[in-house]
Design a protein around this motif. Structure first.
Motif, short mmCIF file in Angstrom:
data_model
loop_
_atom_site.label_atom_id
_atom_site.label_comp_id
_atom_site.label_asym_id
_atom_site.label_seq_id
_atom_site.Cartn_x
_atom_site.Cartn_y
_atom_site.Cartn_z
N LEU A 181 0.84 -1.12 -0.03
CA LEU A 181 -0.04 0.05 0.06
C LEU A 181 0.88 1.06 -0.02
CD1 LEU A 181 -2.43 1.47 0.12
CD2 LEU A 181 -2.61 1.21 2.61
N THR A 203 -3.83 6.56 3.44
CA THR A 203 -5.04 6.57 3.67
C THR A 203 -6.00 7.19 2.48
OG1 THR A 203 -4.50 8.82 4.91
CG2 THR A 203 -5.10 6.87 6.31
N ILE A 236 -6.97 3.95 0.67
CA ILE A 236 -7.90 3.17 1.40
C ILE A 236 -9.31 3.75 1.28
CG2 ILE A 236 -8.65 2.50 3.79
CD1 ILE A 236 -5.51 2.48 4.46
N LEU A 295 -9.55 -2.30 1.61
CA LEU A 295 -8.03 -2.09 2.04
C LEU A 295 -8.14 -1.60 3.59
CD1 LEU A 295 -6.34 -0.57 -0.95
CD2 LEU A 295 -6.26 -2.86 -0.39
N GLN A 296 -9.18 -1.64 4.23
CA GLN A 296 -9.31 -1.08 5.56
C GLN A 296 -8.60 -1.71 6.61
OE1 GLN A 296 -12.98 0.06 7.47
NE2 GLN A 296 -13.91 -0.25 5.60
N GLY A 312 -5.20 -2.68 5.54
CA GLY A 312 -4.15 -2.20 4.99
C GLY A 312 -3.11 -2.86 4.33
N PRO A 335 -9.61 5.24 8.15
CA PRO A 335 -10.40 3.92 8.10
C PRO A 335 -11.34 3.99 9.48
CG PRO A 335 -8.32 3.52 7.69
CD PRO A 335 -8.05 5.04 8.05
#
Length: 296
Positions: A55, A67, A70, A76-77, A79, A141
């Motif tokens: 990421l 972020t 995300i 992708l919460q 990561g 997130p």
């Protein structure tokens, strides 16, 4: 803490369907209004995750914070990115926001502490968008919203002093900078400069030393002169009757640039000079309130 339902739903649509699917009116560069840039929502890219990518490395590649990615890809919460998955990549840091019923996108700008003129131009100068891209916001997130370094935030940059007046005498402001109501149509619009009352053929002067970057006809601006000043600032003189300078010419403070006219599409029936001050940013030249730069 979980995401609010509407925000999660919107992010999911962005990730699963793509913005062109949920926003058909923003599927091409033609979505830009007039001389405005292509809306940010039309500039999203898709990135297929390759082996070895993280990421953080993907965010660095696109000059984003993790972020932000995300926020556009709810999966992708945690990561982690899966090899072969396809990510929605925005053109710069920000979030996608649905304008709530009963609110205007200008209220959204206030809520997220984003300059109204920036939000207006980033979204292609649309009059009443229902979904907007808000730049410079760091999405978290856990559902909180914090301010991240905005590409349009010039308040912390080291800028030289710019002060002067484009006419020989101080005059009345016919229309100020900011949100206004068009007296002819009653439509709300953003006025990116100020209109200074003056008779046709009144000499127009440079407010500070600089280099002429543009001197020609330009759409609704009519006959327009743009001067680039040191420190990332720019002054614009529009709706002129005549132009007395050429591109590339070095000018001093008080130099004759042209004369007041009524070319283009003036917002007032009274002859005036439309004057702007803009500052450079990664989003282009962002309009500032000229009031703080006018001094005689």
């Amino acid at each position: 803490m979980t995401l609010p339902y509407r925000q999660l739903f919107l992010c999911s649509l962005v990730s699963a369907l793509g913005l062109a699917s949920i926003l058909p009116g923003l599927s091409s560069a033609d979505a830009a209004v007039g001389d405005c840039p292509t809306p940010a929502l039309s500039r999203f890219q898709r990135h297929k995750v390759a082996r070895g990518e993280t990421l953080e490395s993907i965010a660095q590649r696109y000059n984003l914070v993790p972020t932000t990615i995300i926020g556009m890809n709810p999966a992708l919460q945690n990561g982690a990115v899966a090899v072969g998955s396809v990510l929605q990549i925005p053109p710069y840091n920000g979030i996608v926001v649905e304008v709530p019923r009963g609110q205007t996108w200008r209220q959204v700008a206030t809520r997220y502490k984003v300059r109204a003129d920036t939000l207006f131009e980033v979204n292609g100068c649309q009059k009443d968008p229902r979904i907007v891209f808000v730049p410079g916001i760091n999405w978290s997130p856990n559902g909180s919203i914090t301010k991240s370094p905005s590409p349009t935030d010039t308040s912390t940059q080291n800028r030289v002093s710019l002060a002067g007046y484009p006419l020989a005498q101080v005059t009345t402001v016919v229309l100020p900078y900011g949100w206004q109501i068009n007296p002819a149509t009653n439509e709300v619009f953003f006025h990116s400069g100020i209109d200074l009352l003056a008779t046709v053929s009144t000499p127009v002067e440079a407010i500070a030393p600089g280099t002429v970057a543009f001197a020609n006809d330009q759409g609704t601006y009519g006959k327009l002169v743009i001067i680039n000043h040191s420190g990332g600032l720019q002054s614009r003189y529009a709706q002129l009757d005549s132009i007395k300078v050429t591109v590339g010419q070095k000018v001093k403070e008080g130099a004759l640039l042209g004369t007041v006219g009524t070319s283009g599409k003036p917002t007032s029936n009274q002859p005036h000079l439309h004057f702007e001050v803009r500052s450079s940013s990664s989003l282009g030249w962002v309009a500032e309130d000229p009031k703080g730069y006018l001094k005689k």
